[in-house]
Design an enzyme around this catalytic site. Sequence first.
Site, PDB file in Angstrom:
ATOM      1  N   ASP A   1      52.405  57.642  27.171  1.00 51.44           N
ATOM      2  CA  ASP A   1      52.448  57.209  28.567  1.00 51.44           C
ATOM      3  C   ASP A   1      52.993  58.328  29.454  1.00 51.44           C
ATOM      4  O   ASP A   1      53.600  59.283  28.950  1.00 51.44           O
ATOM      5  CB  ASP A   1      53.256  55.907  28.738  1.00 51.44           C
TER       6      ASP A   1
ATOM      7  N   ASN B   1      61.896  44.398  28.188  1.00 46.54           N
ATOM      8  CA  ASN B   1      60.980  43.330  28.600  1.00 46.54           C
ATOM      9  C   ASN B   1      59.826  43.157  27.599  1.00 46.54           C
ATOM     10  O   ASN B   1      58.876  42.442  27.877  1.00 46.54           O
ATOM     11  CB  ASN B   1      60.435  43.604  30.008  1.00 46.54           C
TER      12      ASN B   1
ATOM     13  N   HIS C   1      57.815  45.581  26.543  1.00 45.00           N
ATOM     14  CA  HIS C   1      56.670  46.480  26.719  1.00 45.00           C
ATOM     15  C   HIS C   1      56.550  47.487  25.575  1.00 45.00           C
ATOM     16  O   HIS C   1      57.516  47.799  24.884  1.00 45.00           O
ATOM     17  CB  HIS C   1      56.697  47.158  28.101  1.00 45.00           C
TER      18      HIS C   1
ATOM     19  N   GLU D   1      53.061  46.624  30.262  1.00 48.58           N
ATOM     20  CA  GLU D   1      54.098  45.730  30.758  1.00 48.58           C
ATOM     21  C   GLU D   1      53.729  44.272  30.476  1.00 48.58           C
ATOM     22  O   GLU D   1      52.578  43.972  30.129  1.00 48.58           O
ATOM     23  CB  GLU D   1      54.261  45.950  32.272  1.00 48.58           C
TER      24      GLU D   1
END
Length: 255
Positions: free
Chosen positions: A65, A133, A135, A140
């Site tokens: 990423d 979270n 991810h 996401e």
Amino acid sequence: MKLVVAEDYEDLSRRAVAWLRDALAGIDIPNVVLPTGNTPLGLYHNLAAEPNGQFLTNARFIQLDEYQGIPREDSRTLAGWFWRTLLDQLSIPKTALLSFDPSAPDPDAEAARMEVVATKAGIDACVLGLGVNGHLGFNEPGSDFASRSRVVELAQDSLKSNAAYWGDETSVPRRAFTLGLRTLATSSHTLLLVSGAQKAEILATTLTGPQTPQVPATCLKSFRDVTVIADRSAISQKMHTVRTMITPKTPEILH
Ligand code: PGA
């Protein structure tokens, strides 16, 4: 999925080196996806410190990423982070990282280009960190399990956790490129590294909860050959209870 409980972060980092070496054994020019973030720093330190790290010398690294909308030279690029923490340490040329161009004028086309790069090369091994979270990369919550490489908006939780890297939230780019969940699923071997009590709840949800795009990491249950290495602090009380319910279809605890 296999869960390995490491004693502590050092132990996790040592086991991660061994996992990577095994995953790439016998491959002359391996294609590898490795994460940035704090969790893999011990792994990278060990790779640089040990002669064993040399097994990555011929590897091609496919970027997991990258922030979108900043110059290539910006000190916040994740490519720069990766060069500094791993490639430079192993004297591997920067060109070994096949990366997203954060400043590409057509971001969607850039994401599509990297999707082709990743799928054409094929991923032999992929190491991932776990976001608070849930991810994976910048996939996401809400990410489709069939998603391909693309441009995404960072979730609020990611803006907050990334603020810790760059000082404050205003320094964190709002958008990013990420390899997609389906792209990551093509990897022959996948390792999820999880360290610290702040990840305990999301790890328990990942391992024991239902598969849902709201917790992207739950897609790992459908991947080939997945190992999770978590240190003890990332194993919550809830997980200890779950250990009594382990069946061959659910994670196996090894020590
Ligand atoms: P961390 O980040 O390793 O810095 O905790 C993991 C992630 O958000 O993917």
